[in-house]
Design an enzyme around this catalytic site. Structure first.
Site, PDB file in Angstrom:
ATOM      1  N   CYS A 261       0.830  -1.203   0.000  1.00 20.00           N
ATOM      2  CA  CYS A 261       0.000   0.000   0.000  1.00 20.00           C
ATOM      3  C   CYS A 261       0.872   1.264   0.000  1.00 20.00           C
ATOM      4  CB  CYS A 261      -0.974  -0.034   1.179  1.00 20.00           C
ATOM      5  SG  CYS A 261      -2.434   1.000   0.938  1.00 20.00           S
ATOM      6  N   HIS A 353      -3.673  -5.117   0.093  1.00 24.91           N
ATOM      7  CA  HIS A 353      -3.458  -5.672   1.431  1.00 24.91           C
ATOM      8  C   HIS A 353      -3.483  -7.194   1.426  1.00 24.91           C
ATOM      9  CE1 HIS A 353      -3.775  -1.932   3.875  1.00 24.91           C
ATOM     10  NE2 HIS A 353      -4.376  -1.506   2.784  1.00 24.91           N
ATOM     11  N   GLU A 355      -2.717  -9.118   3.803  1.00 24.03           N
ATOM     12  CA  GLU A 355      -3.133  -9.664   5.101  1.00 24.03           C
ATOM     13  C   GLU A 355      -4.656  -9.801   5.188  1.00 24.03           C
ATOM     14  OE1 GLU A 355      -4.228  -5.586   5.593  1.00 24.03           O
ATOM     15  OE2 GLU A 355      -2.446  -6.497   4.718  1.00 24.03           O
TER      16      GLU A 355
END
Length: 385
Positions: A261, A353, A355
């Site tokens: 990001c 992202h 995660e």
């Protein structure tokens, strides 16, 4: 059944648009950049994502709050959004994991919100005009003269040019032990990192050292890292010259690097590329991205209003002398650069992202790709001795 209060509130955009509704969360005035997020689930992760600092978040999903808030899922120490906009807030909490209602959590953290407005109309307005500054005025503030409300909105800072990492970063180093066979120490520059990111890195064998955003290269080198990671975070990448300068020292030292990001945007700048502000950004958990290495299309979680400028048609030379670079991932909705890979140094990044605690998990393999890159680099160093 708990009935929500019906105190007046109003959303005011800088173009003069006004949307009356009901107060939600804390009462008062809040100002920021109004953006929309398209996720149908995961509002707790959205609210506690430090990347949303300075922004008033509008949820396009109409019904928000039915699962409440719990103590297990926050991505950071608090709610970071500047304000919150929903259409139909749930009147009850119906999930066994909930510890409190969303309304109560917003009020506790002082987040001024608004409900009961046509969020589709606001979203369409932002898509047509672009992200705008806005203000939510509730309680007594809802009665402020409309011209005064509009003036406050138009005098609020633009997101472009803001460096917000200092507001969300840790103030002193923190260490998270590896939860798999240890590879080595990993320096994580906290520009607004999420808890799920740190847990994924620890699960790949890194002893994770979370460092303040103003850390120098000497402070990074002092932990003897096997690699460096730059996190997500809020603000304009063109206003983070110090972090870019430190990253160039990291690359010059030959340390493996992974950024996500905001870390992707700063990697682009370190390579010598430019960044620019998107019209209304990418925010949500349903963004299609092509991994050009594998040819696989992934559904990914995004939260970015800026992007990197780079050629899409093959490898190109880094303007700052880091060898050949390629765009590794592209967004299929608008061809935005969603990833960079250096071909001559051990470094890569993605704009989204991996995660994604609330899902989807298509991109989670990137943590494995980073682990493999670091292990290969360490083995090369051993073989060269």
């Amino acid at each position: 059944m708990t009935l929500l209060p019906t105190e007046p509130a109003v959303l005011v955009l800088e173009d003069g648009s006004r949307y009356p509704g009901a107060a939600y969360g804390a009462r008062g005035t809040t100002l920021g950049e109004v953006v929309f997020a398209t996720g149908m689930t995961g509002y707790q992760e959205t609210l506690t994502d430090p990347s949303y600092a300075g922004q008033i978040v509008l949820q396009t999903a109409p019904h928000i709050g039915n699962t409440g808030m719990n103590d297990e899922d926050p991505e950071s120490r608090r709610i970071w959004v500047s304000g919150y906009i929903v259409r139909d807030p749930s009147r009850v909490v119906s999930n066994w994991r909930a510890d409190e209602s969303l309304d109560a959590a917003l009020e506790r953290d002082g987040i001024v919100g608004i409900s009961g407005i046509d969020t589709r109309a606001v979203t369409r307005r932002i898509r047509d005009v672009g992200s705008m500054r806005g203000g939510v005025f509730s309680g007594d503030a809802a009665a402020i003269d409309p011209d005064e409300q509009a003036r406050l909105v138009r005098e609020a800072p633009q997101m472009a040019g803001q460096n917000l990492s200092a507001e969300v970063s840790v103030s002193s180093p923190e260490v998270i032990e590896a939860t798999a066979e240890k590879i080595g120490n990993l320096a994580v520059l906290d520009l607004g990192v999420k808890r799920a990111t740190l847990e994924n890195l620890a699960a790949r064998g890194f002893e994770v050292h979370v460092l303040p955003q103003a850390s120098t290269f000497a402070e990074i080198a002092a932990i003897e890292p096997v690699a460096v990671f730059y996190s997500n975070g809020p603000g304009d990448p063109s206003a983070s010259d110090a972090a870019v300068a430190v990253l160039r020292e990291v690359l010059d030292a030959g340390l493996p690097y992974f950024g996500i990001c905001f870390g992707n945007q700063l990697f682009g700048r370190a390579l010598g590329l430019g960044t620019y502000k998107l019209g209304f950004g990418h925010r949500g958990i349903n963004q299609p991205v092509l991994d050009r290495t594998t040819g696989r299309v992934e559904i990914t979680a995004h939260n970015h209003g800026f992007a990197v400028e780079a050629p899409l048609d093959g490898p190109f030379a880094s303007p700052n002398g880091y060898g050949q670079v390629e765009v590794s991932h592209i967004g299929l909705n608008d061809q935005v650069v969603e990833g960079l890979r250096a071909l001559d140094i051990p470094a890569f990044s993605v704009q989204y992202h991996p995660e994604a605690a609330a899902g989807p998990h298509d991109a989670n393999y990137l943590f494995d790709r980073f682990r493999d890159l670091v292990i290969a680099h360490l083995n090369d160093k051993k073989d060269s001795k």
